[in-house]
Write an enzyme that holds these catalytic residues in place. Structure first.
Site, PDB file in Angstrom:
ATOM      1  N   ASP A 289       1.078  -1.537  -0.227  1.00 24.39           N
ATOM      2  CA  ASP A 289       0.053  -0.124   0.006  1.00 24.39           C
ATOM      3  C   ASP A 289       0.615   1.334   0.403  1.00 24.39           C
ATOM      4  O   ASP A 289       2.032   1.534   0.716  1.00 24.39           O
ATOM      5  CB  ASP A 289      -0.828  -0.302   1.181  1.00 24.39           C
ATOM      6  CG  ASP A 289      -0.157   0.621   2.366  1.00 24.39           C
ATOM      7  OD1 ASP A 289      -0.361   1.939   2.998  1.00 24.39           O
ATOM      8  OD2 ASP A 289       0.509  -0.095   2.953  1.00 24.39           O
ATOM      9  N   CYS A 327      -2.617   1.259 -22.867  1.00 18.43           N
ATOM     10  CA  CYS A 327      -2.640   1.526 -21.376  1.00 18.43           C
ATOM     11  C   CYS A 327      -4.273   1.421 -21.702  1.00 18.43           C
ATOM     12  O   CYS A 327      -4.387   2.012 -22.630  1.00 18.43           O
ATOM     13  CB  CYS A 327      -2.878   2.329 -19.890  1.00 18.43           C
ATOM     14  SG  CYS A 327      -3.353   2.357 -19.179  1.00 18.43           S
ATOM     15  N   CYS A 329      -6.764   1.668 -19.890  1.00 22.73           N
ATOM     16  CA  CYS A 329      -7.705   2.905 -18.947  1.00 22.73           C
ATOM     17  C   CYS A 329      -8.575   3.651 -19.731  1.00 22.73           C
ATOM     18  O   CYS A 329      -8.055   4.339 -20.536  1.00 22.73           O
ATOM     19  CB  CYS A 329      -6.955   3.397 -17.827  1.00 22.73           C
ATOM     20  SG  CYS A 329      -6.379   5.067 -17.946  1.00 22.73           S
ATOM     21  N   HIS A 358      -5.408   6.451 -13.863  1.00 24.96           N
ATOM     22  CA  HIS A 358      -4.597   6.053 -14.974  1.00 24.96           C
ATOM     23  C   HIS A 358      -3.654   5.413 -13.899  1.00 24.96           C
ATOM     24  O   HIS A 358      -3.080   4.449 -13.711  1.00 24.96           O
ATOM     25  CB  HIS A 358      -3.396   7.053 -15.640  1.00 24.96           C
ATOM     26  CG  HIS A 358      -2.181   6.653 -16.211  1.00 24.96           C
ATOM     27  ND1 HIS A 358      -2.515   5.035 -17.412  1.00 24.96           N
ATOM     28  CD2 HIS A 358      -1.619   6.592 -15.917  1.00 24.96           C
ATOM     29  CE1 HIS A 358      -1.168   4.940 -17.545  1.00 24.96           C
ATOM     30  NE2 HIS A 358      -0.187   5.747 -16.046  1.00 24.96           N
TER      31      HIS A 358
END
Length: 372
Positions: A289, A327, A329, A358
């Protein structure tokens, strides 16, 4: 990466030879392994997550710039909340009355809450640490707040996350006092025992201990052995990402990943640089994280394979390509670098949303292969 390789049949091993574990609120099963690196499933009360896994941080109960629906669209499996901040505002009593943090923020998947211990480092000038716990000076109103292991667990029980973190004695990695690291190592174990005793929902929420010990190999070994004796459903590696060299950081992760139980998840706390995640995954870690991908997005910085793309740079003013042509996204499908340069340089609110979208997509798909 590793999961994609497994899906393509590049990583094979008889399932009977792979480690697993079953706890009251967590089932962990390694699906494929190559060297130390592995991919696994982790069944939690609210969701079955796949690892290796990056978990976006929603300190105040929200990942800045993204809705819960967008996080699901990005196939995030677990997100974080912070006990210290949520306990202050809006308050754990209110969240509990609203049905817990999942209901409060409309998030149906996995949730992990930090114990508040990290604030011992990030807000150290506002905190006093004793055997009883940590006394904070609130950055909101200046009032004093005592956070004990018992209170940390009480707040986390009210929040209702799938995974709770013990309150640990965190020492900045740059501290040069070996006695302070020794004190923190043993205190963390004592605080873990208090957390275990205070947990009123052991069959619904998982409590992860946190390995401490700084860069001292012996202290890390002592910490691991003490925590393993408590037979937790998973384990975290703490005390890193505080300014140490990469060599020291990776050595600690290598030692802890090798020493912790193979059939249980290993969580390296506070790690968000893509290279670190790749290396730690190769060393056998499973969970990560950091605020880095979302925080850097708010400054107009996008994550790409070559490092970062600073969209404020004038070179992007007439660049009609997406951030990343490979990508898929929403941001890369619909917006050019030129447009993003335009909104980023003018401080338009939607700019941080688009770049955050993104960056989180990059962490989920690009580095970890958490989507098919």
């Amino acid at each position: 990466m590793l999961q994609r390789a497994w899906k393509k049949g590049l990583v094979t091993m008889a399932s009977a030879d792979l480690p697993s574990s079953v706890s009251p609120a967590l089932q962990f099963k390694v699906i494929a392994q190559q060297g130390r690196a592995r991919t696994a499933t982790m069944k939690l009360p609210h969701y079955t997550a796949e690892t290796p896994m990056f978990m976006p941080v929603g300190t105040q109960g929200t990942v800045k710039g993204l809705t819960s629906k967008q996080l699901q669209d990005l196939d995030c499996h677990v997100i974080l909340g912070n006990t210290y901040h949520l306990g202050n505002r809006p308050g754990n009593d209110l969240v509990a009355a609203m049905g817990g943090l999942h209901s409060f923020i409309n998030w149906p998947r996995g949730m992990l809450t930090d114990s508040g211990g990290f604030q011992m480092v990030s807000l150290l000038h506002l905190a006093d640490i004793t055997e009883e716990g940590v006394t904070f000076q609130s950055p909101v109103d200046g009032s004093r707040m005592l956070l004990t292991p018992e209170q940390s667990i009480q707040i986390q029980n009210d929040l209702g996350a799938d995974i709770m973190m013990q309150l640990d004695d965190v020492v900045p990695a740059t501290n040069t006092d070996p006695k302070r690291f020794e004190e923190a190592t043993y205190r963390t174990t004592r605080w873990l025992d208090r957390c275990i005793q205070a947990n009123r929902r052991p069959n619904e929420q998982n409590l992860f201990p946190i390995v401490q010990g700084g860069f001292d190999v012996q202290l890390r070994e002592i910490s691991m052995q003490q925590l393993i004796e408590r037979n937790a459903p998973g384990y975290a590696i703490g005390g890193l990402a505080g300014g140490e060299t990469k060599d020291m950081f990776w050595r600690v992760v290598a030692q802890c990943a090798a020493g912790l139980p193979p059939g249980k998840p290993r969580y390296v706390m506070g790690i968000g640089y893509p290279l670190d995640i790749v290396v730690c995954s190769a060393l056998g870690a499973d969970m990560y994280d950091s605020v880095y991908p979302t925080r850097t997005a708010r400054f107009g910085v996008a994550l790409v394979d070559t490092g970062v793309m600073k969209l404020k740079n004038a070179a992007f003013a007439k660049d009609m390509r997406p951030i990343d042509e490979s990508c898929n996204c929403m941001t890369c499908r619909q917006y050019s670098r030129s447009y993003l340069h335009h909104v980023v340089t003018r401080g338009v609110a939607s700019a941080s949303v688009l770049v955050t979208y993104h960056n989180v997509a990059y962490m989920q798909v690009r580095e970890l292969g958490c989507s098919s």
